[in-house]
Design an enzyme around this catalytic site. Structure first.
Site, PDB file in Angstrom:
ATOM      1  N   GLY A  92       6.846   2.883   2.706  1.00 54.33           N
ATOM      2  CA  GLY A  92       8.295   3.045   2.614  1.00 54.33           C
ATOM      3  C   GLY A  92       8.955   2.315   1.476  1.00 54.33           C
ATOM      4  O   GLY A  92      10.152   2.043   1.536  1.00 54.33           O
ATOM      5  N   LYS A  93       8.225   2.006   0.397  1.00 56.87           N
ATOM      6  CA  LYS A  93       8.816   1.255  -0.712  1.00 56.87           C
ATOM      7  C   LYS A  93       9.889   2.084  -1.423  1.00 56.87           C
ATOM      8  O   LYS A  93      10.980   1.590  -1.711  1.00 56.87           O
ATOM      9  CB  LYS A  93       7.712   0.847  -1.701  1.00 56.87           C
ATOM     10  CG  LYS A  93       6.644  -0.045  -1.120  1.00 56.87           C
ATOM     11  CD  LYS A  93       5.640  -0.450  -2.167  1.00 56.87           C
ATOM     12  CE  LYS A  93       4.868   0.711  -2.734  1.00 56.87           C
ATOM     13  NZ  LYS A  93       4.055   1.412  -1.722  1.00 56.87           N
TER      14      LYS A  93
ATOM     15  N   PRO B 123       0.831  -1.212   0.000  1.00 58.34           N
ATOM     16  CA  PRO B 123       0.000   0.000   0.000  1.00 58.34           C
ATOM     17  C   PRO B 123       0.864   1.258   0.000  1.00 58.34           C
ATOM     18  O   PRO B 123       2.054   1.219   0.316  1.00 58.34           O
ATOM     19  CB  PRO B 123      -0.809  -0.123   1.300  1.00 58.34           C
ATOM     20  CG  PRO B 123      -0.655  -1.542   1.734  1.00 58.34           C
ATOM     21  CD  PRO B 123       0.657  -2.014   1.209  1.00 58.34           C
ATOM     22  N   PRO B 124       0.266   2.408  -0.329  1.00 61.35           N
ATOM     23  CA  PRO B 124       1.020   3.668  -0.282  1.00 61.35           C
ATOM     24  C   PRO B 124       1.456   3.993   1.151  1.00 61.35           C
ATOM     25  O   PRO B 124       0.766   3.682   2.112  1.00 61.35           O
ATOM     26  CB  PRO B 124       0.017   4.701  -0.805  1.00 61.35           C
ATOM     27  CG  PRO B 124      -1.000   3.923  -1.557  1.00 61.35           C
ATOM     28  CD  PRO B 124      -1.090   2.595  -0.883  1.00 61.35           C
ATOM     29  N   GLY B 125       2.608   4.631   1.265  1.00 58.76           N
ATOM     30  CA  GLY B 125       3.075   5.091   2.561  1.00 58.76           C
ATOM     31  C   GLY B 125       3.777   4.054   3.397  1.00 58.76           C
ATOM     32  O   GLY B 125       4.020   4.278   4.588  1.00 58.76           O
TER      33      GLY B 125
ATOM     34  N   LYS C 128      -5.752  -8.470   5.434  1.00 54.84           N
ATOM     35  CA  LYS C 128      -7.091  -8.608   6.014  1.00 54.84           C
ATOM     36  C   LYS C 128      -7.031  -8.734   7.532  1.00 54.84           C
ATOM     37  O   LYS C 128      -7.839  -8.133   8.248  1.00 54.84           O
ATOM     38  CB  LYS C 128      -7.782  -9.828   5.399  1.00 54.84           C
ATOM     39  CG  LYS C 128      -8.075  -9.682   3.914  1.00 54.84           C
ATOM     40  CD  LYS C 128      -8.723 -10.934   3.359  1.00 54.84           C
ATOM     41  CE  LYS C 128      -9.023 -10.792   1.880  1.00 54.84           C
ATOM     42  NZ  LYS C 128      -9.672 -11.983   1.319  1.00 54.84           N
TER      43      LYS C 128
ATOM     44  N   SER D 165     -13.776 -13.964  -2.301  1.00 50.38           N
ATOM     45  CA  SER D 165     -13.501 -14.215  -0.885  1.00 50.38           C
ATOM     46  C   SER D 165     -14.617 -13.711   0.027  1.00 50.38           C
ATOM     47  O   SER D 165     -14.566 -13.922   1.237  1.00 50.38           O
ATOM     48  CB  SER D 165     -12.177 -13.558  -0.490  1.00 50.38           C
ATOM     49  OG  SER D 165     -12.261 -12.151  -0.609  1.00 50.38           O
TER      50      SER D 165
END
Length: 847
Positions: free
Chosen positions: A360-361, A356-358, A756, A713
């Site tokens: 640290g990638k 996900p964004p934020g 999840k 799912s």
């Protein structure tokens, strides 16, 4: 036999691309059979011809539909018969006329015409228009200088309006359609206005042509002048003994390229281009293009490389300084360093950080470069849709440049940098090409040693580069490109991880960036937890850092309002390089607080945080305590992290229809149909009537209807909500669930388990139901989350329902599991694990 013609009956001759005006003398050839007979008959009986223009020149035998209706009657001044049977005519236009009807079409064409009357009286308005048209034509002749003196004098002596228009139009270089338009206008005033406008347009066109011709002539003159001057300079240099000078710069570039140690193919190409450059004039455009090309090759790092850090302990320390946790990534980098120690040269790995964004990638790529001791370059691929952005343009194009790969390699200055390709899932394609396909060669270790940029036209070795790509979703990456990368998932952070990141990285970073190092600013643990729980709701820490910065800006404003300033102002300059999570590099550690008492001290606590940020943005979730019949809580996966998604079911009087709302995708709708069919097929075991939906409609709604949702799912969640609504019994409090169902009652494994489970933990759920085959995925979940949640597993729908509903609801007995422990059901393991489905737009992921 003597031919008797009616009044105004004339022989007609069609003309190709020629319009005859009254009072106009013009020669032309006649070669078609019917036209020759028409001319001969007209001469024999002494009648004028009717000359009309064809609509299409490709028609060799024109009929009634192939000619215009307006033409000119003309007398034959001269006729000459040629050796090949054709006629050469010289005619003079008499008057305009229009065709009334055809009297003969098989042999020589004959038509009855109606003359178009000309204006006889010259009114003041006509006189003014004539003067304006004459003035425009006079100016045209001055600019054009291509009109003979005889037509000019004829125009100047014209007294009638129509005569003036005919003479002017006959001497203008107009298209056939425009001439016919002037010929057909009956009103003299309109003819004069149209004629004057056409003359003015021709004058403007002639002015532009002369301007362009003048510029071209000047350019040619300048080129010739430069050539002669350069030749003179060469002779002067010979006389002065300075013949060895290098005005084109070819010798300087040759020495620079020799020092680079180019590969054989690149060296041959450069030698060829250097010879061409030496023969060219230094000021020629082609010389500039060649010089730029050779400078690009000379600036690239062909042999230059940085020495890798082989100290595993030091690399581990640097990675821990910059980022909290992220064990998989750190272990992969340390493994690479270990293999590099055992084997001298190793192909650079190609990693893909997905999360996900934020989380640290992007900053993690910079940290990897620092731990390896390599240079770092980054290219953002978001919105890139042109293949030339990757491979460059061929140097024959004006302003051509290499692609982003080669440009970044020159910027890196070494052949073995850490190369970050950011947002690789945000690329698109159009008619200009597919950049994802161009990246196949870049990200393939077997091919990138001979990467060919369109601009360079020689192979460039990328095998020593460590490529790192980042993405929010793996589903938007084409499979061939995905297959070339080593996927490393970076899931969202837990509350405990966010607290540690905020305390160790984000708060010190924002204190430095807001100029408060001199003050005594402290964030208590309760303040950071308050920010996490009440002001942010995200998988990463980007909004947490933003809120911390917001608090510190308020503190800085209070300090300035009180007149408090640092003892010595910090020097102005670029801020210290830090990673995305807020850590400073190892060689620039945070400045330790001074031992003496700071003149300005602030304690940020959980109680006073609202004074800085205002009212809380997110109230503490009450999902775990909210239980009603027809309500179940599913677990969903999104590109932004996991989400808790309530599913609501209502039973209404009706005709047994199933209504689905909430922007559900096809797969999720099919899961709802499967859940309803399972209830009907197993009504006896579930203790419900076989015709429970006979006279009742079932409405299933998933809130946040503006967001598309899809994926299998959600099956067990839909099943539980349906059964709860039908029986009127509520599910156990605090349960979140996920799993794909089948008509035979199996509970199949799903993807995105970590995201999840983190969502269930974030929303304060107490128990999580998962398919039995997902038990192995608990190894990836942080210990602090496992300790606070109770996990139960089932491999059948009936087992799951027995767990989710209170005791005694069905034949299957529910099993209680203490918090922090894992429960299993008695069922054999399944081996046919279902792979993830395709794209998931928002919520329920593929199962």
């Amino acid at each position: 036999m003597k031919l008797l013609l009616k009044k105004n009956e004339l022989f007609m001759v069609p003309l190709k691309d020629l319009v005859i005006f009254p009072r106009m003398v013009a020669p032309f050839f006649v070669g078609r059979g019917r036209s020759i007979r028409s001319v001969e008959e007209a001469v024999r009986i002494g009648r004028p011809l009717f000359l009309v223009t064809q609509k299409k020149t490709s028609v060799e035998d024109p009929g009634e539909q192939d000619v215009y209706t307006v033409g000119t009657t003309a007398r034959i001044l001269q006729m000459l018969k040629l050796a090949d049977g054709k006629l050469r005519l010289l005619v003079e236009g008499i008057e305009r006329a229009s065709i009334v009807r055809y009297t003969e079409t098989k042999d020589a064409l004959r038509v009855i015409v109606k003359p178009i009357r000309e204006a006889t009286a010259v009114t003041p308005r006509l006189s003014a228009l004539m003067r304006a048209a004459l003035a425009q034509f006079t100016r045209f002749t001055e600019v054009s200088r291509k009109v003979a003196p005889e037509p000019i004098s004829a125009v100047q002596s014209a007294e009638a309006p129509d005569a003036l228009v005919d003479l002017i139009a006959a001497n203008l270089p107009l298209k056939t359609e425009v001439k016919l338009e002037i010929l057909a206008i009956e009103d003299a005033a309109l003819r004069l206005e149209r004629c004057a406008a056409l003359v003015a347009a021709e004058i403007e066109m002639l002015g532009l042509e002369q301007e362009i011709t003048g510029k071209v002539r000047k350019r040619l003159e300048k080129s010739q002048k430069d050539y002669f001057l350069n030749e003179q300079m060469k002779e002067i240099q010979k006389e002065l003994g300075a013949e060895g000078e290098d005005p084109s710069g070819a010798k300087e570039l040759e020495e620079k390229l020799k020092a680079k140690g180019l590969p054989s193919e690149a060296a041959e190409k450069c030698q060829k281009e250097l010879k061409r450059l030496g023969r060219m004039q230094p000021m020629s455009p082609e010389s500039s293009v060649l010089r730029t090309y050779l400078e690009w090759i000379a600036d690239l790092p062909w042999k230059e490389a940085t020495a890798d850090n082989r100290d595993i302990a030091r690399a581990h320390a640097i990675l821990d300084e910059d980022h909290y946790d992220l064990k998989k990534v750190k272990e992969r980098i340390l493994d690479f360093i270990a293999v590099r120690q055992l084997k001298g040269r190793v192909k650079g790995p190609i990693l893909c950080f997905i999360g996900p964004p934020g989380t640290g990638k992007t900053s993690l790529g910079r940290s990897v470069a620092r731990s390896l001791g390599r240079n770092f370059v980054r290219v953002s691929l978001g919105g890139v849709r042109d293949e030339a952005e990757i491979r460059g343009h061929r140097k024959t194009y004006v302003g051509a440049l290499p692609g982003k790969i080669i440009q970044s390699m020159r910027k890196a200055g070494s052949r073995n940098p850490v190369f970050l390709l950011d947002e690789i899932d945000k690329m698109s394609s159009d008619w200009r090409g597919d950049p994802a396909s161009a990246l196949l060669e870049v990200l393939d270790p077997e091919q990138n040693s001979t990467f060919l940029d369109h601009y360079l036209e020689v192979p460039y070795d990328l095998s020593d580069v460590m490529f790192i790509t980042t993405a929010n979703s793996v589903h938007n990456i084409p499979y061939p490109l995905r297959d070339r990368m080593e996927m490393i998932e970076i899931s969202g952070y837990t509350e405990f991880e966010k607290e540690k990141i905020g305390e160790k990285f984000l708060v010190p970073k924002q204190i430095r960036e807001n100029g408060l190092e001199w003050a005594d600013i402290k964030f208590q643990r309760s303040a950071i937890l308050k920010l996490i729980r009440s002001y942010t709701m995200e998988a990463g820490v980007r909004n947490l850092e933003r809120e911390i910065a917001n608090v510190l800006r308020k503190i800085a404003r209070n300090a300035v309002a009180k007149g408090l300033m640092p003892p010595v102002a910090p020097p102005l300059g670029p801020s210290e390089p830090t990673d995305q999570s807020g850590a400073a590099p190892a060689d620039q550690p945070p400045t330790p607080p001074a031992e003496q008492t700071a003149p300005f001290s602030v304690q940020v606590t959980g109680r006073n945080i609202e004074g800085f940020l205002g009212k809380v943005k997110f109230l503490e979730s009450t999902f775990s305590r909210d239980v009603k019949p027809g309500l179940a809580y599913g677990l969903a996966w999104t590109e932004m992290g996991g989400q808790l998604l309530p599913i609501e079911v209502a039973i209404l009087s009706g005709k047994g229809e199933l209504m689905l709302t909430g922007s559900l995708g096809d797969v999720m709708k099919e899961s709802a149909q499967a859940a309803l069919s399972f209830l009907r097929a197993n009504h006896e075991r579930l203790g419900i009537a076989s015709d429970f939906n006979k006279d009742r409609d079932i409405h299933i709604h998933v809130p946040e209807g503006a967001i598309p949702k899809d994926g299998p799912s959600a099956g067990i969640s839909l099943m539980a909500a349906l059964l709860s609504a039908v029986t009127g019994r509520s599910l156990k409090s605090g349960f979140a669930m996920t799993g794909e169902i089948t008509l035979t009652g199996r509970l199949l494994p799903i993807g995105g388990v970590k995201e999840k489970v983190l969502a269930a933990h974030r929303y304060k759920m107490t128990q999580v139901l998962l398919p039995k085959q997902n038990e192995k995925d608990l190894e990836e979940i942080p210990k602090e989350v496992v300790q606070e949640l109770s996990f139960v597993f089932a491999d059948s729908v009936l087992d799951a329902l027995a767990i989710l509903f209170p005791e005694g609801s069905f034949q299957k007995e529910p099993v209680e599991v203490p918090v922090g422990e894992v429960m299993e059901t008695e069922a054999g393991p399944r081996t046919d694990v279902v792979p993830p489905a395709d794209t998931v737009q928002a919520n329920f992921p593929p199962g």
